[in-house]
Design an enzyme around this catalytic site. Structure first.
Site, PDB file in Angstrom:
ATOM      1  N   TYR A 292      -9.590 -26.993  -7.985  1.00 49.85           N
ATOM      2  CA  TYR A 292      -8.433 -26.614  -7.093  1.00 49.85           C
ATOM      3  C   TYR A 292      -7.347 -27.853  -7.114  1.00 49.85           C
ATOM      4  O   TYR A 292      -6.366 -27.788  -7.675  1.00 49.85           O
ATOM      5  CB  TYR A 292      -8.729 -26.198  -5.777  1.00 49.85           C
ATOM      6  CG  TYR A 292      -9.912 -25.183  -5.651  1.00 49.85           C
ATOM      7  CD1 TYR A 292      -9.124 -23.896  -5.866  1.00 49.85           C
ATOM      8  CD2 TYR A 292     -11.228 -25.476  -5.243  1.00 49.85           C
ATOM      9  CE1 TYR A 292     -10.313 -22.715  -5.914  1.00 49.85           C
ATOM     10  CE2 TYR A 292     -11.912 -24.192  -5.345  1.00 49.85           C
ATOM     11  CZ  TYR A 292     -11.531 -22.895  -5.511  1.00 49.85           C
ATOM     12  OH  TYR A 292     -12.442 -21.916  -5.559  1.00 49.85           O
ATOM     13  N   CYS A 293      -7.426 -28.685  -6.220  1.00 50.59           N
ATOM     14  CA  CYS A 293      -6.514 -29.587  -5.875  1.00 50.59           C
ATOM     15  C   CYS A 293      -6.393 -30.676  -6.982  1.00 50.59           C
ATOM     16  O   CYS A 293      -5.285 -30.992  -7.430  1.00 50.59           O
ATOM     17  CB  CYS A 293      -6.724 -30.486  -4.563  1.00 50.59           C
ATOM     18  SG  CYS A 293      -6.563 -29.259  -3.245  1.00 50.59           S
ATOM     19  N   VAL A 294      -7.555 -31.198  -7.507  1.00 55.25           N
ATOM     20  CA  VAL A 294      -7.229 -32.230  -8.793  1.00 55.25           C
ATOM     21  C   VAL A 294      -6.702 -31.484  -9.912  1.00 55.25           C
ATOM     22  O   VAL A 294      -5.925 -32.173 -10.547  1.00 55.25           O
ATOM     23  CB  VAL A 294      -8.920 -32.564  -9.065  1.00 55.25           C
ATOM     24  CG1 VAL A 294      -8.805 -33.480 -10.298  1.00 55.25           C
ATOM     25  CG2 VAL A 294      -9.330 -33.558  -7.922  1.00 55.25           C
TER      26      VAL A 294
ATOM     27  N   THR B 219      -2.841 -30.771  -9.112  1.00 56.18           N
ATOM     28  CA  THR B 219      -2.017 -32.003  -8.931  1.00 56.18           C
ATOM     29  C   THR B 219      -2.030 -32.600 -10.161  1.00 56.18           C
ATOM     30  O   THR B 219      -0.789 -33.009 -10.819  1.00 56.18           O
ATOM     31  CB  THR B 219      -2.602 -32.962  -7.919  1.00 56.18           C
ATOM     32  OG1 THR B 219      -2.818 -32.214  -6.570  1.00 56.18           O
ATOM     33  CG2 THR B 219      -1.996 -34.297  -7.897  1.00 56.18           C
TER      34      THR B 219
END
Length: 159
Positions: A105-107, A110
């Site tokens: 998700y976020c890793v 980003t």
């Protein structure tokens, strides 16, 4: 850049399965970055009501103290650049070293966003939860995807 290194993912009652290993890697990375005088940005997810990282709750808190000159970027989207001032904190064309949670998700979002902005991106350490697939398999799949996109995965990080 530490992405979502928050209590709800590293500390009990529900840490990611590889919390001890990823936490050791984050501590090492953060210590070496601070010694080298490398700018550090802590990205914090602001979860909604009832989420494990609901804003203002213990799970929302960062695991590591923010020291002088470091920045905290609060986000509500998986991409830490979306709707935040993160891009203003990272000089154009600079190398971005990412460590954090959750791999898929976020890793992932980003890292891909940083690539689109023209940054050299290094994925230093990351972890996630088991899903229909175990966490290690998910993490390796994300590593392969990010490497194919141009992210440097693993290896020794020199500052």
């Amino acid at each position: 850049m530490l992405v979502d290194v928050q209590r709800n993912m590293i500390r009990p009652p529900t840490p990611v399965p590889s919390a001890p290993a990823v936490e050791a890697a984050v501590v090492d990375l953060l210590t070496r970055a601070r010694i080298a005088g490398v700018p550090v940005v802590h990205v914090r997810n602001n979860g909604g009501t009832g989420d494990p990282d609901e804003t203002g709750t213990p799970g929302w808190e960062l695991v590591h103290d923010v020291v002088g000159g470091e920045h905290v970027v609060d986000k509500t989207e998986p991409d830490a650049f979306a709707g935040t001032l993160l891009a203003d904190l990272i000089p154009s064309g600079s190398r971005v070293v990412i460590a954090g949670m959750q791999s898929e998700y976020c890793v992932r979002e980003t890292a891909l966003s940083a690539l689109r902005r023209g940054h050299e991106v290094v994925l230093a350490a990351h972890a996630t939860y088991d899903d229909d697939t175990d966490a290690t398999t998910i993490a390796r799949r994300v590593e392969r995807e990010l490497a194919a996109a141009g992210v440097s995965v693993g290896g020794e990080i020199a500052f």
